[in-house]
Design an enzyme around this catalytic site. Structure first.
Site, PDB file in Angstrom:
ATOM      1  N   CYS A 106       0.843  -1.205   0.000  1.00  0.00           N
ATOM      2  CA  CYS A 106       0.000   0.000   0.000  1.00  0.00           C
ATOM      3  C   CYS A 106       0.877   1.254   0.000  1.00  0.00           C
ATOM      4  O   CYS A 106       1.461   1.608   1.026  1.00  0.00           O
ATOM      5  CB  CYS A 106      -0.908  -0.033   1.225  1.00  0.00           C
ATOM      6  SG  CYS A 106      -1.760   1.504   1.592  1.00  0.00           S
ATOM      7  N   CYS A 111       0.058   3.886   2.575  1.00  0.00           N
ATOM      8  CA  CYS A 111       0.464   3.432   3.916  1.00  0.00           C
ATOM      9  C   CYS A 111       1.934   3.752   4.140  1.00  0.00           C
ATOM     10  O   CYS A 111       2.314   4.313   5.172  1.00  0.00           O
ATOM     11  CB  CYS A 111       0.278   1.917   4.061  1.00  0.00           C
ATOM     12  SG  CYS A 111      -1.407   1.332   3.877  1.00  0.00           S
TER      13      CYS A 111
END
Length: 178
Positions: free
Chosen positions: A78, A81
């Site tokens: 991600c 993230c």
């Protein structure tokens, strides 16, 4: 030819974005976690959460009452993230002595354990793998990143989809002052 490449690239990007949420869901199903997350509402008491961090420390969210706690779900694949992790780490390093705690929870597959540990290694806040949660009232997130803000009384006060410094300063800092 460029138009075909552009359309192919857009189609591939759309598929990749749609697939990005599914790996965590698949991992949860493999490990017996609920497929759909518990409906967590702002203003409600945070659900139970008991986990073991990468370094073997046990954390029970209920025992963190009296502290403001962020529970951050993330994954190595991600990009948002990974982008917010330095911000979270810097905030944690600055405020951990002020009745503040941050818990990172990876939704990666077991095969990515080495990658998870490598990403987590330079970060000061505790990290766990979703499969190392013995009690997970949060359930499997629909997507990542997602961060729950829990006040010192154990009540969910906010839910961040991304965590810029401004949001931490505007939402979390006033809670630390109480």
């Amino acid at each position: 030819m460029r138009l075909v490449r552009l359309i192919s690239g857009l189609a591939f990007g759309a598929l990749a974005a749609a697939f990005a949420v599914d790996p965590g869901r698949a991992a949860a199903e493999m490990h017996g976690a609920p497929e759909t997350p518990t409906a967590l509402e702002i203003g409600e008491v945070a659900p139970p959460l008991v986990l073991t961090t990468f370094d073997g420390t046990s954390i029970d969210l209920a025992k963190l009452r009296g502290k403001v706690v962020l529970v951050n779900f993330w994954a190595t694949w991600c990009a948002p993230c990974r982008k917010e992790m330095p911000t979270l780490d810097a905030f944690y390093r600055r405020h951990r002595g002020q009745n503040f705690e941050l818990i990172g929870i990876s939704v990666d597959f077991a095969r990515d354990a080495a990658k998870m540990r490598k990403v987590a290694a330079p970060l000061a806040y505790p990290m766990a793998w979703i499969s190392d949660i013995s009690v997970n009232g949060f359930g499997q997130p629909d997507g990542v990143p997602i961060t729950y803000v829990i006040d010192a009384d154990g009540v969910i006060r906010d839910k961040f989809i991304a965590v810029p410094n401004k949001l931490l300063n505007d939402v979390v800092i006033p809670m630390l002052a109480k």
